[in-house]
Design a protein around this motif. Structure first.
Motif, mmCIF file in Angstrom:
data_model
loop_
_atom_site.group_PDB
_atom_site.id
_atom_site.type_symbol
_atom_site.label_atom_id
_atom_site.label_comp_id
_atom_site.label_asym_id
_atom_site.label_seq_id
_atom_site.Cartn_x
_atom_site.Cartn_y
_atom_site.Cartn_z
ATOM 1 N N ASP A 151 0.872 -1.164 0.000
ATOM 2 C CA ASP A 151 0.000 0.000 0.000
ATOM 3 C C ASP A 151 0.908 1.212 0.000
ATOM 4 N N GLU A 152 1.010 1.889 -1.150
ATOM 5 C CA GLU A 152 1.957 2.993 -1.273
ATOM 6 C C GLU A 152 1.523 4.222 -0.477
ATOM 7 N N THR A 153 0.267 4.250 -0.012
ATOM 8 C CA THR A 153 -0.201 5.371 0.807
ATOM 9 C C THR A 153 0.175 5.172 2.269
ATOM 10 N N SER A 154 -0.136 4.006 2.815
ATOM 11 C CA SER A 154 0.184 3.737 4.222
ATOM 12 C C SER A 154 1.592 3.192 4.400
ATOM 13 N N GLN A 155 2.264 2.843 3.270
ATOM 14 C CA GLN A 155 3.610 2.284 3.285
ATOM 15 C C GLN A 155 3.662 0.966 4.051
ATOM 16 N N LYS A 156 2.616 0.156 3.881
ATOM 17 C CA LYS A 156 2.576 -1.157 4.490
ATOM 18 C C LYS A 156 2.800 -2.242 3.439
ATOM 19 N N VAL A 157 3.446 -3.321 3.856
ATOM 20 C CA VAL A 157 3.503 -4.524 3.034
ATOM 21 C C VAL A 157 2.212 -5.295 3.285
ATOM 22 N N LEU A 158 1.357 -5.401 2.283
ATOM 23 C CA LEU A 158 0.093 -6.106 2.458
ATOM 24 C C LEU A 158 0.310 -7.614 2.467
ATOM 25 N N ARG A 159 1.085 -8.080 1.494
ATOM 26 C CA ARG A 159 1.392 -9.505 1.440
ATOM 27 C C ARG A 159 2.594 -9.727 0.534
ATOM 28 N N ALA A 160 3.595 -10.416 1.056
ATOM 29 C CA ALA A 160 4.781 -10.771 0.283
ATOM 30 C C ALA A 160 5.122 -12.215 0.622
ATOM 31 N N ILE A 161 4.601 -13.144 -0.149
ATOM 32 C CA ILE A 161 4.738 -14.569 0.147
ATOM 33 C C ILE A 161 6.199 -15.010 0.210
#
Length: 375
Positions: A151-161
């Motif tokens: 999420d480039e707005t919140s700068q979170k990794v949503l999922r990276a398997i």
């Protein structure tokens, strides 16, 4: 907002416009900046002098000859700041100056899992920065590439398997640690951008970038816009998963122990030996490699027929043996034959293993010099 606030906001917007143009087109004169922005020469002069005092830009010299007036040219000052690029999938880090030139790079340990990243990443980054000839206050921004959805707005990794990450506030963590803005990007988007900005795809607006390495996937750019799909899943090519570095190397060791008996070989070295032996000898490895080429080429050929890009860029272990790459390219062209007037150019990525790290840093640099807009 009062009159003073409006004036200050307009000043910042105009200044960001000038810096953006200097970054994109420098060296450039004040006269040309005034012409392109439609700002008055006096406004341009005031804002340029401010940027000169801040050390962001500098005067590079003059242009013009003969009896005409010579003009002073402006450019971004390369050592006015630095951007760090981290690729968590390819385990690389780079440091770019403000002109996008690489000043340092390093392979870093591959961290898997949230705990490992929390505990070890800062120490790895600190060690790299300490080895660079810069002071910490010169670090302007950090760009991070991740093999998955962000999420480039919140700068979170949503999922990276591949990294075993989900809902991780990596950007916020790094911002709090280093006190600079942090941007997160998908690794394929970042690597593709590096090729478009100053790699093999400069000037192209529609392309497909395929990576087969420790992870697999595709980055798709259509008319200068990254295509992510309706749910952000475009570019997932799980059909290539058996060919990722670790999985393929493990299978080759298990099925051909007599060939890969040397336990000291790394996974990449196993694949290099596989390509070399499979290309020059008859036998099981020759057939194994032939089947792999047939599968990869059929899929890539279908992608070219469906999207019809200006260029196909390949990266990863499949590009590290020229004879193998030539054979794969020729086979892809067979699948594309008689579909279009001219075959699609197929090229290996110019940035190789540094692509995602360079792309993340360069995208971060673009954020610094992007034009401010009125909210």
């Amino acid at each position: 907002m009062g009159k003073i606030g409006n004036q200050q906001m307009l000043r910042e917007i105009n200044k960001s416009l000038l810096l953006h143009l200097i970054y994109q087109h420098g060296p450039v004169s004040r006269i040309e900046l005034s012409r392109q922005t439609k700002l008055s020469p006096s406004t341009v002069s005031i804002l340029v002098e401010e940027a000169l005092r801040e050390g962001i830009i500098y005067e590079t010299g003059t242009s013009g000859s003969g009896v005409g007036r010579r003009v002073t040219l402006l450019n971004i000052k390369a050592d006015s700041g630095y951007v760090l690029g981290l690729d968590l999938a390819g385990a690389q880090c780079v440091l770019l100056n403000m002109r996008g030139e690489i000043k340092a790079s390093r392979t870093i340990p591959r961290l898997i899992g949230e705990t490992a990243i929390w505990q070890e990443l800062v120490g790895i980054v600190d060690d790299f920065l300490d080895s660079c000839p810069i002071s910490r206050d010169q670090l302007r921004r950090i760009g991070v590439s991740v093999p998955g959805r962000v999420d480039e707005t919140s700068q979170k990794v949503l999922r990276a398997i591949p990294l075993q990450l989900e809902e991780m506030n990596l950007g916020g963590f790094l911002e709090m640690t280093y006190q600079v803005p942090v941007s997160l990007f998908n690794d394929l988007d970042a690597a593709g951008f590096a090729e478009r900005f100053n790699g093999v795809a400069q000037g192209l607006s529609t392309l497909v970038y395929i990576l087969i390495d420790y992870g697999v996937g595709a980055g798709i750019v259509i008319n200068d816009k990254i295509y992510r799909g309706s749910s952000g899943g475009a570019g997932r090519i799980r059909v290539f998963s058996p060919y990722c570095t670790e999985r393929l190397a493990l299978r080759l060791r298990q099925e051909y122990p007599e060939v890969f008996s040397d336990q000291g070989l790394t996974s990449k070295e196993v694949l290099h030996k596989f390509m070399e032996d499979g290309m020059r000898t008859e036998g099981p490895l020759h057939k194994e490699l032939g089947a792999l080429v047939d599968h990869l080429s059929a899929y890539c050929g279908a992608i070219l027929q469906f999207i019809n890009p200006e260029q196909l860029i390949l990266n990863g272990w499949i590009t590290e043996n020229q004879a193998f790459f030539d054979r794969l390219t020729a086979k892809i062209r067979e699948h594309e034959a008689n579909v279009f007037e001219r075959p699609t150019p197929i090229k290996p990525a110019s940035w190789k293993e540094l692509g995602a790290a360079v792309g993340a840093a360069t995208l971060g640099l673009h954020h610094i010099f992007k034009m401010k807009m009125v909210d």
